[in-house]
Design a protein around this motif. Structure first.
Motif, PDB file in Angstrom:
ATOM      1  N   UNK A 109      35.097  39.755  47.355  1.00 61.46           N
ATOM      2  CA  UNK A 109      33.919  40.571  47.648  1.00 61.46           C
ATOM      3  C   UNK A 109      34.293  42.014  47.972  1.00 61.46           C
ATOM      4  N   UNK A 110      35.406  42.196  48.682  1.00 58.78           N
ATOM      5  CA  UNK A 110      35.869  43.542  49.030  1.00 58.78           C
ATOM      6  C   UNK A 110      36.676  44.190  47.908  1.00 58.78           C
ATOM      7  N   UNK A 111      36.903  43.414  46.829  1.00 56.40           N
ATOM      8  CA  UNK A 111      37.635  43.868  45.643  1.00 56.40           C
ATOM      9  C   UNK A 111      39.058  44.322  45.984  1.00 56.40           C
ATOM     10  N   UNK A 112      39.683  43.581  46.888  1.00 63.25           N
ATOM     11  CA  UNK A 112      41.045  43.919  47.304  1.00 63.25           C
ATOM     12  C   UNK A 112      42.034  43.834  46.141  1.00 63.25           C
ATOM     13  N   UNK A 113      41.973  42.814  45.266  1.00 59.49           N
ATOM     14  CA  UNK A 113      42.885  42.830  44.123  1.00 59.49           C
ATOM     15  C   UNK A 113      42.732  44.094  43.276  1.00 59.49           C
ATOM     16  N   UNK A 114      41.487  44.549  43.069  1.00 59.29           N
ATOM     17  CA  UNK A 114      41.254  45.769  42.290  1.00 59.29           C
ATOM     18  C   UNK A 114      41.843  46.992  42.984  1.00 59.29           C
ATOM     19  N   UNK A 115      41.675  47.054  44.294  1.00 60.34           N
ATOM     20  CA  UNK A 115      42.185  48.198  45.057  1.00 60.34           C
ATOM     21  C   UNK A 115      43.704  48.294  44.929  1.00 60.34           C
TER      22      UNK A 115
END
Length: 359
Positions: A34-40
């Motif tokens: 949900x926080x898009x940590x992999x994307x970050x």
């Protein structure tokens, strides 16, 4: 002997705690998605600190996200090998900047812009709408019936038709897994399509799968077959025609019938009916059905054997009588449906290919 028994009993207690709280893994990982940590992390091109992650969290309502909470979530996900953690050498005592977090082979499957992402499926399966039916299992055992209907008052397809947000969530989840499975099929089953002149995709939705198959095998005349209201919204694809109908009544004629994750939605009686109609649709001597579904091996130790058993319970939670099947169970319904010969072809994905022949 007593110490050995005590050790086993203690291990048993530890196991029960683990199972009791196993949902925590899924919820921690849902938070990361949900926080898009992999994307970050991926956008930085390498490992990043908690401060860098926090500053890049999208749609944050606070100018200062709770880095302590984030650290605790990341600590568990590192333990689960979802992310890596390494110490930086900047000499700082601030742990939010001295520990750097990176991706693993697991978290790369959660990158939102990757064509083969599992993020939509993860968000779908861990949503409260789809978690609720799992709480009805004991009622299903006592009373029979359908778990999803017990939790939501109607079966999943009716619920989706009246709830656009759920419908989008469900369709996005199904679409992402379809891409992954289709990619595995096209890479490992090339010979299987090589001698096919026409192919009907039963339950093909708006035609995405059959269009990709035809694109890879241009000699195939593709037929996308689904309910009339489904194919009514299907876009045009080169080499593909859309046909509306009901697979329980008849299936369009073709050299071969393709069914990806269709049979597991139905009970044995319905599956036999679908197979009987498939047999009528193909040539007696050269025709075949290509079924893409899980083949359970309850005692197996292959990569997806454990997940297959969980998927079977997923069918209890979300389908209206569907199930995953073992090789013997597939053999039974195939024979009753008019397909006495079949072979199982492994592909690098959760399901397998079951290729069945009328003679």
């Amino acid at each position: 002997m007593e110490s050995g028994e005590a050790s086993l009993r203690l291990r048993g207690q530890a196991d029960i705690w683990k199972f009791m709280l196993s949902f925590a893994d899924a919820m921690a990982l849902r938070c990361a998605v949900e926080l898009r940590i992999p994307d970050i992390i991926n956008s930085h091109g390498g490992p990043v600190s908690l401060s860098q992650i926090a500053s890049a969290i999208p749609d944050s309502t606070s100018s200062s996200p709770d880095i302590s909470c984030l650290a605790r979530i990341m600590r568990l996900l590192v333990r689960r090998n979802i992310f890596t953690a390494q110490s930086s050498s900047d000499g700082s005592e601030d742990t939010s900047s001295t520990t750097l977090y990176g991706l693993t082979h697991s978290s790369r499957w959660l990158l939102s812009d990757d064509p083969l992402t599992l993020s939509p499926m993860f968000l779908m399966e861990t949503h409260p709408w789809l978690m609720a039916p799992w709480h009805c299992f004991s009622r299903c055992v006592r009373e029979g019936g359908i778990a999803f209907e017990k939790s939501h008052g109607r079966e999943i397809w009716d619920f989706a038709s009246q709830n656009p947000k759920f419908n989008n969530l469900f369709n996005d989840g199904m679409a992402c897994t379809a891409k992954i499975v289709l990619n595995a099929i096209l890479s490992e089953y090339k010979d299987g399509f090589g001698c096919v002149g026409s192919l009907v995709d039963v339950g093909g939705g708006i035609g995405g799968a059959i269009s990709e198959i035809v694109k890879s095998h241009p000699q195939i005349k593709g037929i996308n077959f689904d309910l009339p209201h489904v194919v009514a919204t299907a876009p045009a694809y080169p080499g593909v025609s859309h046909v509306g109908g009901d697979m329980f009544e008849s299936i369009p004629n073709a050299d071969a019938v393709f069914m990806k994750w269709i049979m597991h939605d139905w009970d044995d009686k319905d599956c036999v009916k679908i197979l009987q109609n498939s047999r009528k649709a193909i040539p007696q001597k050269s025709g075949k059905v290509i079924i893409v579904d899980v083949v359970l091996d309850p005692q197996g130790n292959a990569l997806f054997d454990d997940t297959g058993l969980v998927f079977d319970l997923l069918m209890v939670a979300h389908s209206s009588g569907g199930k995953e099947r073992s090789k013997n169970e597939w053999e039974k319904i195939l024979k009753e449906g008019g397909f006495p010969r079949f072979k199982i072809i492994q592909i690098p994905a959760l399901p397998s290919i079951i290729e069945a022949y009328p003679e």
